[in-house]
Scaffold this active site. Sequence first.
Site, PDB file in Angstrom:
ATOM      1  N   ASP A 195       0.701  -1.290  -0.080  1.00  0.00           N
ATOM      2  CA  ASP A 195       0.235   0.046   0.194  1.00  0.00           C
ATOM      3  C   ASP A 195       0.833   1.378  -0.016  1.00  0.00           C
ATOM      4  OD1 ASP A 195      -2.181  -1.615   0.519  1.00  0.00           O
ATOM      5  OD2 ASP A 195      -1.801  -1.644   2.679  1.00  0.00           O
ATOM      6  N   ASP A 213       0.380   7.495   8.552  1.00  0.00           N
ATOM      7  CA  ASP A 213       0.446   5.977   8.598  1.00  0.00           C
ATOM      8  C   ASP A 213       1.889   5.912   9.402  1.00  0.00           C
ATOM      9  OD1 ASP A 213      -1.740   4.865   7.473  1.00  0.00           O
ATOM     10  OD2 ASP A 213      -0.534   4.900   5.376  1.00  0.00           O
ATOM     11  N   GLU A 257       1.236  -3.437  10.499  1.00  0.00           N
ATOM     12  CA  GLU A 257       0.625  -3.566   9.270  1.00  0.00           C
ATOM     13  C   GLU A 257       1.870  -2.651   8.243  1.00  0.00           C
ATOM     14  OE1 GLU A 257      -3.149  -2.877   7.498  1.00  0.00           O
ATOM     15  OE2 GLU A 257      -2.322  -0.922   7.144  1.00  0.00           O
ATOM     16  N   GLU A 258       2.484  -1.758   8.898  1.00  0.00           N
ATOM     17  CA  GLU A 258       3.585  -1.070   8.231  1.00  0.00           C
ATOM     18  C   GLU A 258       4.783  -1.294   8.309  1.00  0.00           C
ATOM     19  OE1 GLU A 258       2.252   1.411   6.544  1.00  0.00           O
ATOM     20  OE2 GLU A 258       0.483   1.307   7.027  1.00  0.00           O
ATOM     21  N   ASP A 310      -3.008  -2.481  13.265  1.00  0.00           N
ATOM     22  CA  ASP A 310      -2.960  -1.558  11.862  1.00  0.00           C
ATOM     23  C   ASP A 310      -3.147  -0.071  12.671  1.00  0.00           C
ATOM     24  OD1 ASP A 310      -3.771  -0.108   9.550  1.00  0.00           O
ATOM     25  OD2 ASP A 310      -5.469  -1.172   9.360  1.00  0.00           O
ATOM     26  N   LEU A 329      -3.052   2.976  11.394  1.00  0.00           N
ATOM     27  CA  LEU A 329      -4.207   3.803  10.682  1.00  0.00           C
ATOM     28  C   LEU A 329      -4.998   3.048   9.515  1.00  0.00           C
ATOM     29  CD1 LEU A 329      -3.305   7.572  10.099  1.00  0.00           C
ATOM     30  CD2 LEU A 329      -5.045   6.558  11.713  1.00  0.00           C
ATOM     31  N   ASP A 330      -6.010   2.688   9.883  1.00  0.00           N
ATOM     32  CA  ASP A 330      -6.955   2.058   8.888  1.00  0.00           C
ATOM     33  C   ASP A 330      -7.693   3.067   8.033  1.00  0.00           C
ATOM     34  OD1 ASP A 330      -8.212  -0.385   7.874  1.00  0.00           O
ATOM     35  OD2 ASP A 330     -10.005   0.493   8.635  1.00  0.00           O
ATOM     36  N   GLU A 370      -6.518  -6.532  10.860  1.00  0.00           N
ATOM     37  CA  GLU A 370      -7.654  -5.899  10.705  1.00  0.00           C
ATOM     38  C   GLU A 370      -9.035  -6.956  10.793  1.00  0.00           C
ATOM     39  OE1 GLU A 370      -6.584  -4.956   6.518  1.00  0.00           O
ATOM     40  OE2 GLU A 370      -6.751  -2.998   6.855  1.00  0.00           O
TER      41      GLU A 370
HETATM   42  P1  AHG Z   1      -5.546   0.595   5.017  1.00  0.00           P
HETATM   43  O1  AHG Z   1      -5.818   2.089   5.180  1.00  0.00           O
HETATM   44  O2  AHG Z   1      -5.049   0.310   6.708  1.00  0.00           O
HETATM   45  O3  AHG Z   1      -4.427   0.012   4.008  1.00  0.00           O
HETATM   46  O4  AHG Z   1      -6.918  -0.104   4.986  1.00  0.00           O
HETATM   47  C1  AHG Z   1      -7.606   0.176   4.156  1.00  0.00           C
HETATM   48  C2  AHG Z   1      -8.755  -0.801   3.822  1.00  0.00           C
HETATM   49  C3  AHG Z   1      -9.804  -1.084   4.615  1.00  0.00           C
HETATM   50  O5  AHG Z   1      -9.941  -0.196   5.466  1.00  0.00           O
HETATM   51  C4  AHG Z   1     -11.227  -0.540   3.490  1.00  0.00           C
HETATM   52  O6  AHG Z   1     -11.975  -1.563   3.715  1.00  0.00           O
HETATM   53  C5  AHG Z   1     -10.394  -1.199   2.337  1.00  0.00           C
HETATM   54  O7  AHG Z   1      -9.143  -1.062   2.258  1.00  0.00           O
HETATM   55  C6  AHG Z   1     -10.858  -0.508   1.105  1.00  0.00           C
HETATM   56  O8  AHG Z   1     -10.454  -1.119  -0.101  1.00  0.00           O
HETATM   57  P2  AHG Z   1     -11.149  -0.808  -1.522  1.00  0.00           P
HETATM   58  O9  AHG Z   1     -10.372   0.799  -1.893  1.00  0.00           O
HETATM   59  O10 AHG Z   1     -10.416  -1.721  -2.365  1.00  0.00           O
HETATM   60  O11 AHG Z   1     -12.596  -0.640  -1.527  1.00  0.00           O
HETATM   61 MN    MN Z   2      -6.278  -1.247   7.228  1.00  0.00          MN
HETATM   62 MN    MN Z   3      -3.321   0.967   7.773  1.00  0.00          MN
END
Ligand code: AHG
Ligand code: MN
Ligand code: MN
Length: 333
Positions: free
Chosen positions: A71, A77, A100-101, A121, A123-124, A278
């Site tokens: 990501d 983050d 996660e990071e 995680d 920051l989700d 998560e």
């Molecule tokens: P993060 O910010 O920790 O990488 O997680 C994001 C995740 C989750 O929170 C969310 O439901 C999903 O990514 C959204 O993904 P899409 O953009 O594919 O829908």
């Molecule tokens: Mn997340």
């Molecule tokens: Mn995250």
Amino acid sequence: MTAAELPVGDDLTTLESHILSEEQRHAGASGTFSWILAAMTLSAKIISSKIRRARIEDVLGSIGSRNASGDDQQKLDVIANETLLRCLGSRAGVALLASEENDQPIILHTEEDRPYCILFDPLDGSSNLDACVSVGTIFSILHHDSHADPIETSLLQPGTKQVAAGYMLYGSSCVFAITTGSGVNLFVLDPTVGAFLLVQENVRIPGAAKSYSINEAYRSRFPEGYQRYLDWAHGNGYSSRYIGSMVADVHRILIKGGVFLYPPTTGNPDGKIRLMYEANPLAMIVEQAGGKAYAGTTPLLEIQPKALHQRTPVIMGSPTEVDHVLEHLATSP
Ligand code: AHG
Ligand code: MN
Ligand code: MN
């Protein structure tokens, strides 16, 4: 002169005092767990205040690198991750931290009196930060197996083994939801005094609600059972809500009911959600509130993890709504 009376009203209970009183009910409790939770609430206050001041302090946007899951990393983050590592890393009782990071877990100490591993995680939903949308921190606490060899394998436990799990949601208010295996309690940060105050004990998820939360743009890439469920929901008066921060979507479902789905897609056969950071902690919260959590047709908390950053499909929420999804998966090839 007459004796003064105590003011009438509900008790004010902070998260720290609530955990302390829970801990005192267990014979031989050392206070280590409360000490760890105090580090978690301190992290939450720091991260919450950083998020609120992010635009002013110019810490929005990406740093141009990718984390262990591939990501795009946001500046916040990194700040949230460093805050948690700093607050938790100095606590007695913590043997391992996994984020996660970070590609690899952090081994704090190997002596025997460190009973816990913490995964998080930081920051989700962080891609939502620039638009001022709710984000959160998700955490999972496991017992450390001091005989694990190599030591990192102590982290690879199924979600059923979690000692505690929870999240902090940085939304219109800052919410802290936690379970230690006997129900879910909800706290809200009172920013005027800097304390998380208990607002709801033993939260129960509504049994049913005609609402689903899924990234429907990927529909043609979902397995047939999910597509048929969506057709069925369209024909049965369902509404759709998708924030794009799983922690916020699941919190809304905890309060209002419904189902959260992140299915496999043709490009990502295990979906996107990370099992250990998560899915497992949010599944424990949902189940402790009376809901259900599945990875396809497998109970999510029973998955034996093989790798720290592994992904899993997710279906979680109100029991009736999860059942409707499972019925459609069962009747599809
Ligand atoms: P993060 O910010 O920790 O990488 O997680 C994001 C995740 C989750 O929170 C969310 O439901 C999903 O990514 C959204 O993904 P899409 O953009 O594919 O829908
Ligand atoms: Mn997340
Ligand atoms: Mn995250």
